[in-house]
Scaffold this motif. Structure first.
Motif, PDB file in Angstrom:
ATOM      1  N   PHE A   1       0.514  -1.204   0.158  1.00  0.00           N
ATOM      2  CA  PHE A   1       0.265  -0.250   0.100  1.00  0.00           C
ATOM      3  C   PHE A   1       0.553   1.562  -0.373  1.00  0.00           C
ATOM      4  O   PHE A   1       0.454   2.176  -0.273  1.00  0.00           O
TER       5      PHE A   1
ATOM      6  N   ASP B   1      -3.978  -7.098   5.529  1.00  0.00           N
ATOM      7  CA  ASP B   1      -3.918  -7.281   4.944  1.00  0.00           C
ATOM      8  C   ASP B   1      -2.926  -8.944   4.005  1.00  0.00           C
ATOM      9  O   ASP B   1      -2.355  -8.640   3.960  1.00  0.00           O
TER      10      ASP B   1
ATOM     11  N   HIS C   1      -3.778 -12.243   1.979  1.00  0.00           N
ATOM     12  CA  HIS C   1      -4.634 -13.331   1.072  1.00  0.00           C
ATOM     13  C   HIS C   1      -3.941 -13.677   1.103  1.00  0.00           C
ATOM     14  O   HIS C   1      -2.723 -13.562   0.591  1.00  0.00           O
TER      15      HIS C   1
ATOM     16  N   HIS D   1     -11.148 -11.017  -4.535  1.00  0.00           N
ATOM     17  CA  HIS D   1     -11.244  -9.930  -3.825  1.00  0.00           C
ATOM     18  C   HIS D   1     -10.368  -9.526  -4.833  1.00  0.00           C
ATOM     19  O   HIS D   1     -10.314  -8.224  -5.420  1.00  0.00           O
TER      20      HIS D   1
ATOM     21  N   HIS E   1      -2.435  -8.282  -3.888  1.00  0.00           N
ATOM     22  CA  HIS E   1      -1.692  -6.874  -3.558  1.00  0.00           C
ATOM     23  C   HIS E   1      -1.129  -8.167  -1.720  1.00  0.00           C
ATOM     24  O   HIS E   1      -2.464  -9.191  -1.753  1.00  0.00           O
TER      25      HIS E   1
HETATM   26 ZN    ZN Z   1      -6.899  -6.119   0.215  1.00  0.00          ZN
END
Ligand code: ZN
Ligand code: VGL
Length: 199
Positions: free
Chosen positions: A16, A53, A55, A61, A72
């Protein structure tokens, strides 16, 4: 008695930040500010939470599986690691979110710790009534976390100097902040927290 507080740092991860897979413009600029909040909370022995986050490689997503986002924050990759300059203390409670491949989820309020305890349960056990929320991104995870916390009847202070947004549309962050304030979040900055602490 004053409400018991905790700091909730949302998704301050490499992906991010500038150079990352889903970079928030100037996302890294808030790291030194968050570090100052960490110092204050540590000094006062108020708990600190940091969400990530987290994943799986295949999830709804991500764009390639029907979602909105480039790949990401895949579990155990560099992109999912916290920003290297973030000075988390050893007592920081780490939270993980976004693990369900069937869901497109954002809120850190739905995150869990390593032993799969959901955040609301941990907060209850610690007697925390008020969350100080900062991190990334204003218009997604910070917003959804804040609205969930308010819905669950927590008091929320939004760290205005320690959030940054994606702004897919230019006003997204501004609108997100307005929405959070309208629902009952209060604004705070390092300066005003300093004043509040002297009460
Ligand atoms: Zn995410
Ligand atoms: C986020 C987009 C996709 C966030 C997470 O943490 O704000 N935004 N995944």
């Amino acid at each position: 008695m004053k409400a018991k507080k905790a700091l909730l740092i949302v998704d301050l991860q490499n992906d991010f930040c500038p150079g990352g897979a889903l970079a928030v413009p100037e996302g890294d600029k808030i790291v030194p500010i968050i570090n100052k909040y960490i110092k204050i909370f540590t000094k006062n022995k108020w708990p600190i939470f940091a969400s990530r986050d987290w994943h799986p490689r295949k999830t709804k997503h991500f764009k390639e599986f029907g979602g909105s986002w480039p790949v990401h924050c895949v579990q155990n990759t560099f992109g999912a690691a916290f920003h290297p300059k973030l000075k988390l203390t050893k007592d920081t409670i780490l939270l993980y979110k976004g693990m369900d491949p069937k869901k497109d989820s954002y809120s850190a309020f739905a995150a869990e710790d390593l032993s799969k305890r959901p955040l609301p349960k941990i907060l209850k056990r610690l007697g925390i009534k008020e969350l100080y929320i900062g991190g990334l991104a204003t218009d997604y995870c910070v917003k959804s976390t804040t609205l969930d916390a308010l819905k669950a009847r927590f008091k929320v202070k939004l760290l205005l100097d320690a959030i940054k947004g994606v702004n897919l549309k230019p006003d997204d962050s501004k609108k997100a902040i307005q929405q959070m304030l309208k629902k009952g979040a209060k604004k705070i900055t390092l300066k005003t927290l300093g004043r509040e602490k002297c009460l």
